[in-house]
Design a protein around this motif. Structure first.
Motif, PDB file in Angstrom:
ATOM      1  N   ASP A  19       0.846  -1.194   0.000  1.00 31.06           N
ATOM      2  CA  ASP A  19       0.000   0.000   0.000  1.00 31.06           C
ATOM      3  C   ASP A  19       0.885   1.250   0.000  1.00 31.06           C
ATOM      4  O   ASP A  19       1.359   1.698   1.029  1.00 31.06           O
ATOM      5  CB  ASP A  19      -0.903  -0.028   1.241  1.00 31.06           C
ATOM      6  CG  ASP A  19      -1.822   1.188   1.312  1.00 31.06           C
ATOM      7  OD1 ASP A  19      -1.779   2.015   0.376  1.00 31.06           O
ATOM      8  OD2 ASP A  19      -2.560   1.303   2.301  1.00 31.06           O
ATOM      9  N   LYS A  20       1.084   1.794  -1.203  1.00 34.22           N
ATOM     10  CA  LYS A  20       2.050   2.894  -1.352  1.00 34.22           C
ATOM     11  C   LYS A  20       1.627   4.175  -0.621  1.00 34.22           C
ATOM     12  O   LYS A  20       2.452   5.052  -0.379  1.00 34.22           O
ATOM     13  CB  LYS A  20       2.282   3.230  -2.841  1.00 34.22           C
ATOM     14  CG  LYS A  20       2.754   2.042  -3.674  1.00 34.22           C
ATOM     15  CD  LYS A  20       4.226   1.700  -3.402  1.00 34.22           C
ATOM     16  CE  LYS A  20       4.734   0.674  -4.393  1.00 34.22           C
ATOM     17  NZ  LYS A  20       5.027  -0.645  -3.808  1.00 34.22           N
ATOM     18  N   SER A  21       0.332   4.255  -0.259  1.00 30.51           N
ATOM     19  CA  SER A  21      -0.113   5.466   0.436  1.00 30.51           C
ATOM     20  C   SER A  21       0.530   5.553   1.826  1.00 30.51           C
ATOM     21  O   SER A  21       0.643   6.622   2.411  1.00 30.51           O
ATOM     22  CB  SER A  21      -1.639   5.492   0.544  1.00 30.51           C
ATOM     23  OG  SER A  21      -2.054   4.453   1.409  1.00 30.51           O
ATOM     24  N   LEU A  22       0.985   4.394   2.329  1.00 30.53           N
ATOM     25  CA  LEU A  22       1.661   4.387   3.629  1.00 30.53           C
ATOM     26  C   LEU A  22       2.986   5.135   3.585  1.00 30.53           C
ATOM     27  O   LEU A  22       3.541   5.526   4.607  1.00 30.53           O
ATOM     28  CB  LEU A  22       1.934   2.938   4.083  1.00 30.53           C
ATOM     29  CG  LEU A  22       0.719   2.102   4.458  1.00 30.53           C
ATOM     30  CD1 LEU A  22       1.119   0.665   4.749  1.00 30.53           C
ATOM     31  CD2 LEU A  22       0.017   2.718   5.667  1.00 30.53           C
ATOM     32  N   LEU A  77       3.513   8.027   2.180  1.00 24.76           N
ATOM     33  CA  LEU A  77       3.401   9.493   2.208  1.00 24.76           C
ATOM     34  C   LEU A  77       3.824  10.138   3.531  1.00 24.76           C
ATOM     35  O   LEU A  77       4.620  11.076   3.530  1.00 24.76           O
ATOM     36  CB  LEU A  77       1.996   9.928   1.790  1.00 24.76           C
ATOM     37  CG  LEU A  77       1.700   9.636   0.309  1.00 24.76           C
ATOM     38  CD1 LEU A  77       0.246   9.940  -0.026  1.00 24.76           C
ATOM     39  CD2 LEU A  77       2.629  10.441  -0.601  1.00 24.76           C
ATOM     40  N   GLU A  83       7.042  12.654   4.013  1.00 23.25           N
ATOM     41  CA  GLU A  83       6.845  13.989   4.575  1.00 23.25           C
ATOM     42  C   GLU A  83       7.797  14.223   5.748  1.00 23.25           C
ATOM     43  O   GLU A  83       8.442  15.271   5.854  1.00 23.25           O
ATOM     44  CB  GLU A  83       5.403  14.118   5.038  1.00 23.25           C
ATOM     45  CG  GLU A  83       4.931  15.552   5.140  1.00 23.25           C
ATOM     46  CD  GLU A  83       3.446  15.603   5.399  1.00 23.25           C
ATOM     47  OE1 GLU A  83       3.042  16.301   6.330  1.00 23.25           O
ATOM     48  OE2 GLU A  83       2.690  14.901   4.678  1.00 23.25           O
TER      49      GLU A  83
END
Ligand code: GDP
Ligand code: MG
Length: 314
Positions: free
Chosen positions: A147-150, A152, A156
């Motif tokens: 899950d590449k959204s992890l 972000l 940051e």
């Protein structure tokens, strides 16, 4: 050493017609994040040895990438870590010096398993290498995260550590994102003519890689203290009528380690020799005869004199 490349199409001059750039890039990071894998992916050649064992890379290796618009000299370095021996301290020094001397630093980190937080070692290390050299952050091993959204929140948080010239998520193992890192590097290099011939792949002599390619199968097939207790010395490297004859000594620290490396009936040493020979033959494009000897050299990792003799340190 040089190597003829047989990668097909000749490269065309770029349309951009920008200035030619040339410089040195230090690949820096904690042990085992994938620095050597990144070097190999960038060069398209398995030059640096790679293994799951920290401190696999002991020397700086310069690999030269020839692009139409830039010559990028990539410096793979040992990972910086808490040193436990004189060898360890020498590895850290090698990595820090490389970063200080480079035109660009590629700082490699890997995505942690579980909670994606910044590794404390990255903070220390970044503070350590200073802010004088423009730095690109390569966040490696993203193939491990489904899950590449992890990613972000991690990106940051990493972005707050420093004013990076670029932050690039990559998978060095699969080659994903590697060209983006190189494009970013190219932008930061000073203008200049190439410093190496077109077919120069590395500044290291073939002998050096012979030693490394003998060390690699040992790292892959032994455990615990053995990987750190071995050093390989190439005592003969002779080319005769299209074949290469090599004798190498594997130094270990203790008798028990010698027995493990040789294995029952010499089986392990034979397998090490076969694996190493194949790697060497692929590099030199010639038939290779390789003889390996195992010798006990007590405490070589902590003796300055022996380290120097074996080519480490300084
Ligand atoms: P170094 O110590 O930083 O030079 O790390 P290496 O290049 O020797 O790699 C350490 C280990 O991580 C090896 O087992 C590599 O195969 C593995 N590795 C490196 N890059 C990647 C990657 O992008 N994805 C995955 N899954 N593994 C990687
Ligand atoms: Mg390495």
């Amino acid at each position: 050493m040089t190597k003829k490349r047989s990668t097909g199409k000749p490269s065309l001059p770029t349309e951009k017609n920008g200035p030619h750039r040339s410089g040195t890039v230090a690949i820096v990071g904690r042990p085992n994040v994938g620095k050597s894998t990144l070097l190999n992916a960038a060069l398209g050649e398995r030059l640096a040895i790679v293994s799951p064992v920290p401190q696999t890379t002991r020397d700086r290796i310069l690999g030269i990438l020839h692009r139409p618009s830039a010559e990028i000299a990539l410096l793979d370095t040992p990972g910086i870590h808490k040193p436990h021996s004189r060898l360890g301290r020498s590895l850290n020094r090698t990595a820090r010096n490389a970063a200080a001397e480079a035109d660009v630093v590629v700082f490699v980190t890997s995505v942690p398993m579980g909670a994606p937080r910044v590794h404390p070692g990255d903070r220390t290390l970044l503070a350590d290498i200073g802010k004088d050299v423009p730095t690109i952050l390569a966040v490696n091993q993203i193939d491990k995260i489904r899950d590449k959204s992890l990613l972000l929140p991690l990106l940051e948080e990493l972005g707050k550590l420093r004013d990076f010239a670029a932050i690039v998520p990559i998978s060095a193992l699969r080659g994903d994102g590697v060209d983006i890192v190189l494009d970013e590097v190219e932008k930061l290099l000073p203008e200049g003519k190439p410093r190496f011939d077109d077919d120069t792949l590395t500044d290291r002599p073939t002998r050096f890689f012979v030693g490394e390619f003998v060390r690699e199968p040992i790292l892959m097939s032994t455990r615990e203290e053995i990987p750190h207790a071995i050093a390989v010395e190439v005592v003969r490297f002779e080319e005769k009528g299209g074949t290469v004859h090599i004798d190498a000594t594997i130094h270990v620290e203790r008798d028990g380690q010698k027995r493990i490396v040789i294995g029952t009936g010499g089986e392990k040493l034979k397998a090490i020799g076969t694996a190493a020979r194949k790697r060497i033959e692929a590099l030199v494009d010639k038939k290779v005869y390789l003889s390996l000897f195992v010798r006990v050299t007590p405490d070589w990792t902590d003796s300055e004199k022996r380290l120097a003799e074996l080519g480490y340190g300084k």
